[in-house]
Write a protein that holds these residues in place. Sequence first.
Motif, PDB file in Angstrom:
ATOM      1  N   ARG A   1       3.087  -2.461  -5.955  1.00 23.42           N
ATOM      2  CA  ARG A   1       1.894  -1.623  -5.983  1.00 23.42           C
ATOM      3  C   ARG A   1       2.243  -0.169  -5.687  1.00 23.42           C
ATOM      4  O   ARG A   1       3.112   0.109  -4.868  1.00 23.42           O
ATOM      5  CB  ARG A   1       0.874  -2.136  -4.959  1.00 23.42           C
ATOM      6  CG  ARG A   1       0.428  -3.573  -5.215  1.00 23.42           C
ATOM      7  CD  ARG A   1      -0.422  -4.095  -4.076  1.00 23.42           C
ATOM      8  NE  ARG A   1       0.296  -4.089  -2.802  1.00 23.42           N
ATOM      9  CZ  ARG A   1      -0.111  -4.747  -1.718  1.00 23.42           C
ATOM     10  NH1 ARG A   1      -1.238  -5.449  -1.759  1.00 23.42           N
ATOM     11  NH2 ARG A   1       0.592  -4.693  -0.597  1.00 23.42           N
ATOM     12  N   THR A   2       1.546   0.743  -6.333  1.00 30.72           N
ATOM     13  CA  THR A   2       1.800   2.167  -6.125  1.00 30.72           C
ATOM     14  C   THR A   2       1.442   2.573  -4.704  1.00 30.72           C
ATOM     15  O   THR A   2       0.377   2.216  -4.187  1.00 30.72           O
ATOM     16  CB  THR A   2       0.980   3.009  -7.113  1.00 30.72           C
ATOM     17  OG1 THR A   2       1.350   2.646  -8.445  1.00 30.72           O
ATOM     18  CG2 THR A   2       1.249   4.502  -6.905  1.00 30.72           C
ATOM     19  N   VAL A   3       2.344   3.294  -4.070  1.00 28.41           N
ATOM     20  CA  VAL A   3       2.115   3.797  -2.717  1.00 28.41           C
ATOM     21  C   VAL A   3       1.434   5.154  -2.819  1.00 28.41           C
ATOM     22  O   VAL A   3       1.929   6.067  -3.495  1.00 28.41           O
ATOM     23  CB  VAL A   3       3.445   3.928  -1.945  1.00 28.41           C
ATOM     24  CG1 VAL A   3       3.214   4.581  -0.590  1.00 28.41           C
ATOM     25  CG2 VAL A   3       4.094   2.561  -1.776  1.00 28.41           C
ATOM     26  N   LYS A   4       0.307   5.303  -2.169  1.00 28.51           N
ATOM     27  CA  LYS A   4      -0.416   6.575  -2.191  1.00 28.51           C
ATOM     28  C   LYS A   4       0.175   7.522  -1.157  1.00 28.51           C
ATOM     29  O   LYS A   4       0.444   7.145  -0.022  1.00 28.51           O
ATOM     30  CB  LYS A   4      -1.898   6.347  -1.914  1.00 28.51           C
ATOM     31  CG  LYS A   4      -2.604   5.562  -3.005  1.00 28.51           C
ATOM     32  CD  LYS A   4      -4.102   5.428  -2.723  1.00 28.51           C
ATOM     33  CE  LYS A   4      -4.800   4.678  -3.844  1.00 28.51           C
ATOM     34  NZ  LYS A   4      -6.261   4.544  -3.588  1.00 28.51           N
TER      35      LYS A   4
ATOM     36  N   PHE B   1       9.629   1.671  -1.522  1.00 32.98           N
ATOM     37  CA  PHE B   1       9.491   2.030  -0.109  1.00 32.98           C
ATOM     38  C   PHE B   1       9.448   0.731   0.695  1.00 32.98           C
ATOM     39  O   PHE B   1       8.384   0.180   0.946  1.00 32.98           O
ATOM     40  CB  PHE B   1       8.193   2.827   0.089  1.00 32.98           C
ATOM     41  CG  PHE B   1       8.423   4.245   0.501  1.00 32.98           C
ATOM     42  CD1 PHE B   1       9.387   5.005  -0.114  1.00 32.98           C
ATOM     43  CD2 PHE B   1       7.678   4.820   1.509  1.00 32.98           C
ATOM     44  CE1 PHE B   1       9.596   6.323   0.259  1.00 32.98           C
ATOM     45  CE2 PHE B   1       7.873   6.132   1.895  1.00 32.98           C
ATOM     46  CZ  PHE B   1       8.850   6.888   1.258  1.00 32.98           C
ATOM     47  N   SER B   2      10.616   0.245   1.101  1.00 35.99           N
ATOM     48  CA  SER B   2      10.670  -1.011   1.834  1.00 35.99           C
ATOM     49  C   SER B   2      10.669  -0.740   3.330  1.00 35.99           C
ATOM     50  O   SER B   2      10.767   0.411   3.779  1.00 35.99           O
ATOM     51  CB  SER B   2      11.924  -1.796   1.443  1.00 35.99           C
ATOM     52  OG  SER B   2      13.085  -1.033   1.711  1.00 35.99           O
TER      53      SER B   2
ATOM     54  N   LEU C   1       6.200   5.772  -6.429  1.00 35.41           N
ATOM     55  CA  LEU C   1       6.632   5.057  -5.242  1.00 35.41           C
ATOM     56  C   LEU C   1       5.868   3.740  -5.188  1.00 35.41           C
ATOM     57  O   LEU C   1       4.648   3.721  -5.386  1.00 35.41           O
ATOM     58  CB  LEU C   1       6.344   5.874  -3.980  1.00 35.41           C
ATOM     59  CG  LEU C   1       7.023   7.243  -3.876  1.00 35.41           C
ATOM     60  CD1 LEU C   1       6.655   7.908  -2.558  1.00 35.41           C
ATOM     61  CD2 LEU C   1       8.527   7.112  -3.993  1.00 35.41           C
ATOM     62  N   ILE C   2       6.570   2.644  -4.926  1.00 29.65           N
ATOM     63  CA  ILE C   2       5.920   1.342  -4.899  1.00 29.65           C
ATOM     64  C   ILE C   2       6.289   0.593  -3.620  1.00 29.65           C
ATOM     65  O   ILE C   2       7.297   0.892  -2.975  1.00 29.65           O
ATOM     66  CB  ILE C   2       6.302   0.481  -6.119  1.00 29.65           C
ATOM     67  CG1 ILE C   2       7.800   0.162  -6.102  1.00 29.65           C
ATOM     68  CG2 ILE C   2       5.900   1.175  -7.407  1.00 29.65           C
ATOM     69  CD1 ILE C   2       8.219  -0.841  -7.163  1.00 29.65           C
ATOM     70  N   ASP C   3       5.467  -0.402  -3.285  1.00 28.20           N
ATOM     71  CA  ASP C   3       5.797  -1.269  -2.159  1.00 28.20           C
ATOM     72  C   ASP C   3       6.470  -2.535  -2.693  1.00 28.20           C
ATOM     73  O   ASP C   3       6.718  -2.672  -3.905  1.00 28.20           O
ATOM     74  CB  ASP C   3       4.552  -1.598  -1.332  1.00 28.20           C
ATOM     75  CG  ASP C   3       3.479  -2.347  -2.116  1.00 28.20           C
ATOM     76  OD1 ASP C   3       3.798  -2.932  -3.185  1.00 28.20           O
ATOM     77  OD2 ASP C   3       2.327  -2.355  -1.660  1.00 28.20           O
TER      78      ASP C   3
END
Length: 339
Positions: free
Chosen positions: A54-57, A9-10, A48-50
């Motif tokens: 890191r995992t995106v909540k 997720f950029s 989903l990561i940033d």
Amino acid sequence: MDARIDILFSRNCLPSAAFGTIDVLRIANFLWRQRHRKSSAFPLHWRLIDARGRTVKLPSLICDALSPSPDSRFKAPPARTALVLCGLNIESPAHLDETLAASTLEVQLIKARHAAGGIVAAYYSSVALPAAAGVLDGREATITWMLGGWFSHTFPKVKLDMERAITFDGNVLCAGSLDGYIPMALELVRHFLGDELAQTCANVILHDSSRYKQSSLMLSTLAKRTRDGVVFKAKKWLEEHIDKAYDLEAVALASSVSTRTLLRHFQEVVGDSPLGHLQTLRIERARQLLEITVLDLSTVAEKCGYRDTRAFRRLFKSQTGISPAEYRQRYAVSAEHRL
């Protein structure tokens, strides 16, 4: 066999690819479980990561919609991972230049994941990110036609092929169109779980009018109703007892008429006898089971009211022109039709 797909997720990303990719992976997991009923696990895991990995909540509402989900904490060797890049929401090539200039962390992540042996998958405008990371140098790629000129000028080392909808070269997967995340996700399924399951997913997800015209899914006998009360009751009884032995007396009793009256009404309204109609229902049920299940032929025959598999095979061929085995090979969701 398990694999993990990280969806980046950029900044300025189009979220459709994230959840669309997850939808394809969920369908793949479901179909895999259909073939491995003894397993309680899923082969494909995602998160989903940033840009820092890191995992995106996600909000609980979205998490509930994605349930049940595989373990997002699952760790896989680099060769069994993929980094999916969502399309970038850009207004112009100049805006894309600005976005790339501000994507230092994303570019570093792409370089690291690719160097470790993982797949990098991009679609639409996000193809610019692996190009900026240098992992497309000397490799084939495609991108949306709107950015073709800009891309070839900005990244001359990339072998841009605008004739192809999707490319897969050196562990970098590219899709050109806005909806390219679907074939991109299917290609990931193919890479991690094999050609047959990927083709099954494609048959389920993608539109193919010929399948509808030729398969049992277009047949309406099971859904047809009639205003004639006697025939309506008779058809309802037959539909509910497809797997049971034919009993004319029971059908007439359910229709509240004599057997003679039932036969006359049925012939006038349907143009067939109750037994003939039941055989049609059974063959339609058989066609559906052959298409969407992996049940063996004897079980399919039994669920359609036939205890003699050989008799069922003969009747099926007389009704459809091909054997049950040929029908399953041609029309089942696992049939190997080309994309």
